[in-house]
Design a protein around this motif. Sequence first.
Motif, PDB file in Angstrom:
ATOM      1  N   GLU A  45       0.787  -1.307   0.112  1.00  0.00           N
ATOM      2  CA  GLU A  45       0.001   0.050   0.139  1.00  0.00           C
ATOM      3  C   GLU A  45       0.909   1.216   0.087  1.00  0.00           C
ATOM      4  OE1 GLU A  45      -3.604  -2.372   2.143  1.00  0.00           O
ATOM      5  OE2 GLU A  45      -2.988  -0.351   2.889  1.00  0.00           O
ATOM      6  N   VAL A  46       0.735   2.097  -0.950  1.00  0.00           N
ATOM      7  CA  VAL A  46       1.305   3.229  -0.807  1.00  0.00           C
ATOM      8  C   VAL A  46       0.670   4.612  -0.379  1.00  0.00           C
ATOM      9  CG1 VAL A  46       2.443   4.936  -2.483  1.00  0.00           C
ATOM     10  CG2 VAL A  46       2.205   2.487  -3.361  1.00  0.00           C
ATOM     11  N   VAL A  47       1.193   5.086   0.835  1.00  0.00           N
ATOM     12  CA  VAL A  47       0.579   6.080   1.555  1.00  0.00           C
ATOM     13  C   VAL A  47       1.177   7.168   1.673  1.00  0.00           C
ATOM     14  CG1 VAL A  47      -0.618   6.197   3.893  1.00  0.00           C
ATOM     15  CG2 VAL A  47      -0.677   3.972   2.978  1.00  0.00           C
ATOM     16  N   GLU A  48       0.411   8.406   1.256  1.00  0.00           N
ATOM     17  CA  GLU A  48       0.929   9.884   1.455  1.00  0.00           C
ATOM     18  C   GLU A  48       1.392   9.786   3.013  1.00  0.00           C
ATOM     19  OE1 GLU A  48       2.475  12.532  -0.559  1.00  0.00           O
ATOM     20  OE2 GLU A  48       0.981  11.509  -1.562  1.00  0.00           O
ATOM     21  N   GLY A  49       2.419  10.346   3.314  1.00  0.00           N
ATOM     22  CA  GLY A  49       2.779  10.669   4.623  1.00  0.00           C
ATOM     23  C   GLY A  49       3.215   9.277   5.643  1.00  0.00           C
ATOM     24  N   ALA A  50       3.531   8.535   4.955  1.00  0.00           N
ATOM     25  CA  ALA A  50       3.782   6.850   5.664  1.00  0.00           C
ATOM     26  C   ALA A  50       5.131   7.298   6.013  1.00  0.00           C
ATOM     27  CB  ALA A  50       3.658   5.862   4.887  1.00  0.00           C
ATOM     28  N   LEU A  51       5.345   6.843   7.457  1.00  0.00           N
ATOM     29  CA  LEU A  51       6.728   6.719   8.005  1.00  0.00           C
ATOM     30  C   LEU A  51       7.700   5.973   6.936  1.00  0.00           C
ATOM     31  CD1 LEU A  51       6.162   5.528  11.857  1.00  0.00           C
ATOM     32  CD2 LEU A  51       6.888   7.948  10.850  1.00  0.00           C
ATOM     33  N   GLU A  52       8.574   6.470   7.062  1.00  0.00           N
ATOM     34  CA  GLU A  52       9.951   6.074   5.929  1.00  0.00           C
ATOM     35  C   GLU A  52      10.521   5.126   6.539  1.00  0.00           C
ATOM     36  OE1 GLU A  52      11.091   9.275   3.287  1.00  0.00           O
ATOM     37  OE2 GLU A  52       9.540   9.058   2.148  1.00  0.00           O
ATOM     38  N   CYS A  53      10.286   3.674   6.824  1.00  0.00           N
ATOM     39  CA  CYS A  53      11.383   2.956   7.408  1.00  0.00           C
ATOM     40  C   CYS A  53      11.528   1.571   6.906  1.00  0.00           C
ATOM     41  CB  CYS A  53      11.002   2.791   9.192  1.00  0.00           C
ATOM     42  SG  CYS A  53       9.232   2.081   9.014  1.00  0.00           S
ATOM     43  N   GLY A  54      11.430   1.815   5.705  1.00  0.00           N
ATOM     44  CA  GLY A  54      11.603   0.591   4.803  1.00  0.00           C
ATOM     45  C   GLY A  54      10.377  -0.232   4.749  1.00  0.00           C
ATOM     46  N   ILE A  55      10.450  -1.533   4.336  1.00  0.00           N
ATOM     47  CA  ILE A  55       9.640  -2.647   4.413  1.00  0.00           C
ATOM     48  C   ILE A  55       9.521  -3.400   5.553  1.00  0.00           C
ATOM     49  CG2 ILE A  55       9.022  -4.674   3.042  1.00  0.00           C
ATOM     50  CD1 ILE A  55      10.744  -3.305   0.687  1.00  0.00           C
ATOM     51  N   VAL A  56       8.103  -3.233   5.810  1.00  0.00           N
ATOM     52  CA  VAL A  56       7.859  -3.748   7.379  1.00  0.00           C
ATOM     53  C   VAL A  56       6.259  -4.468   7.042  1.00  0.00           C
ATOM     54  CG1 VAL A  56       7.185  -3.246   9.703  1.00  0.00           C
ATOM     55  CG2 VAL A  56       8.775  -1.646   8.536  1.00  0.00           C
ATOM     56  N   PRO A  57       6.554  -5.761   6.688  1.00  0.00           N
ATOM     57  CA  PRO A  57       5.389  -6.647   6.558  1.00  0.00           C
ATOM     58  C   PRO A  57       4.799  -6.879   8.026  1.00  0.00           C
ATOM     59  CG  PRO A  57       7.503  -7.617   5.647  1.00  0.00           C
ATOM     60  CD  PRO A  57       7.820  -6.497   6.764  1.00  0.00           C
ATOM     61  N   VAL A  58       3.521  -6.698   7.829  1.00  0.00           N
ATOM     62  CA  VAL A  58       2.682  -6.803   9.170  1.00  0.00           C
ATOM     63  C   VAL A  58       1.665  -7.952   8.806  1.00  0.00           C
ATOM     64  CG1 VAL A  58       1.276  -6.048  10.913  1.00  0.00           C
ATOM     65  CG2 VAL A  58       2.911  -4.621  10.203  1.00  0.00           C
ATOM     66  N   GLY A  59       1.710  -8.950   9.326  1.00  0.00           N
ATOM     67  CA  GLY A  59       0.755 -10.285   9.135  1.00  0.00           C
ATOM     68  C   GLY A  59      -0.540 -10.245   9.867  1.00  0.00           C
ATOM     69  N   PHE A  60      -1.652 -10.794   9.584  1.00  0.00           N
ATOM     70  CA  PHE A  60      -2.829 -10.692  10.179  1.00  0.00           C
ATOM     71  C   PHE A  60      -3.304 -12.132   9.876  1.00  0.00           C
ATOM     72  CE2 PHE A  60      -2.174  -6.525   9.177  1.00  0.00           C
ATOM     73  CZ  PHE A  60      -2.782  -5.896  10.359  1.00  0.00           C
ATOM     74  N   ALA A  61      -3.877 -12.789  10.987  1.00  0.00           N
ATOM     75  CA  ALA A  61      -4.670 -14.043  10.768  1.00  0.00           C
ATOM     76  C   ALA A  61      -5.895 -13.898  10.270  1.00  0.00           C
ATOM     77  CB  ALA A  61      -4.958 -14.851  12.241  1.00  0.00           C
ATOM     78  N   PRO A  62      -6.614 -14.605   9.572  1.00  0.00           N
ATOM     79  CA  PRO A  62      -7.954 -15.052   8.909  1.00  0.00           C
ATOM     80  C   PRO A  62      -8.820 -14.129   9.750  1.00  0.00           C
ATOM     81  CG  PRO A  62      -7.197 -17.099   8.549  1.00  0.00           C
ATOM     82  CD  PRO A  62      -6.086 -16.368   9.531  1.00  0.00           C
ATOM     83  N   ASN A  63      -9.953 -13.640   9.547  1.00  0.00           N
ATOM     84  CA  ASN A  63     -10.757 -13.256  10.518  1.00  0.00           C
ATOM     85  C   ASN A  63     -12.137 -13.211   9.763  1.00  0.00           C
ATOM     86  OD1 ASN A  63     -12.290 -11.587  12.238  1.00  0.00           O
ATOM     87  ND2 ASN A  63     -10.781  -9.807  12.345  1.00  0.00           N
ATOM     88  N   PRO A  64     -12.683 -14.403   9.906  1.00  0.00           N
ATOM     89  CA  PRO A  64     -13.991 -14.701   9.280  1.00  0.00           C
ATOM     90  C   PRO A  64     -15.193 -13.771   9.661  1.00  0.00           C
ATOM     91  CG  PRO A  64     -13.122 -16.830   9.830  1.00  0.00           C
ATOM     92  CD  PRO A  64     -12.165 -15.417  10.585  1.00  0.00           C
TER      93      PRO A  64
END
Lengths: 105, 170
Positions: A45-64
């Motif tokens: 996701e490309v977000v204006e004003g995002a903190l610039e700290c490189g690639i930080v993948p954040v995982g999420f479990a399924p949420n039925p």
Amino acid sequence: MTNGKMEAARRLAKEHFQVDSQVRKIHLIRSERDQDADEPIRLLEVVEGALECGIVPVGFAPNPKRGMAYPSVIVEVSPREFQAIRDGALPFEQDSWTVGEDLPA
Amino acid sequence: MKTALTEQDRVWVRSYAKQALSDLSVREILVHSKAHRCHGLHFLQMAVEKACKAHLTAANGHDNVRKSHAYIAKVLPNLARAFYSPEGGGGQIAQWELAKIAKLTLEIEVLAPACDDGGSRLDNTEYPWRDAQGKISVPCEHDFPRIDDSEKNLVRLIKLMRMALKTYST
């Protein structure tokens, strides 16, 4: 990626465009393991004003309960970082990850 | 007023930050492992707590940091303001975004069993509890409906923490 997972990725991207007006673009992150059933949906996701700290993948479990049957990973970057990814100056840590198709708002 | 830090203080700051980064890594493993939701939330709560301790210790020294868990909701918005700045690596944080972080961190704070908000929030990620109606609940069977850890909120929070922790751990 199965049709069901692709549809879920589109829905998730749409939801993120709706809740955050700073989102400029959302791309799938493709991997050579996309066909595996356990592989998460990955969104860049490309977000204006995002903190610039490189690639930080954040995982999420399924949420039925929220209608998400698949695990997911979100990577949020600034427009400048996205350009650096495109230029090869900011690589993903995982060799097999590549920037895939963009998903509509 | 900022306290002059000793070398010991700096070691504490780095140590809290390293352990918090490790906690966040375990959270990533847990959310992809089909573990019960309480475990991912538990490691998230611990990471946030240690990130706040690193931030507080960096400002005030180790001896002045309270031993209580109940400070996350106050400290994390300050950490956000510090790192969402041109000097910190981002633009000015929007008020609505700060409000979302504050709301989320308040819910994360009460996930610790020691923080029950005066007895009104007994639900926690570690130990079974008995509610006001006498029903005993178990964390691994509870779905924590009050915490909104949906994607957008949590991505921002974890990114912010990782950025701060990277700074504090070196």
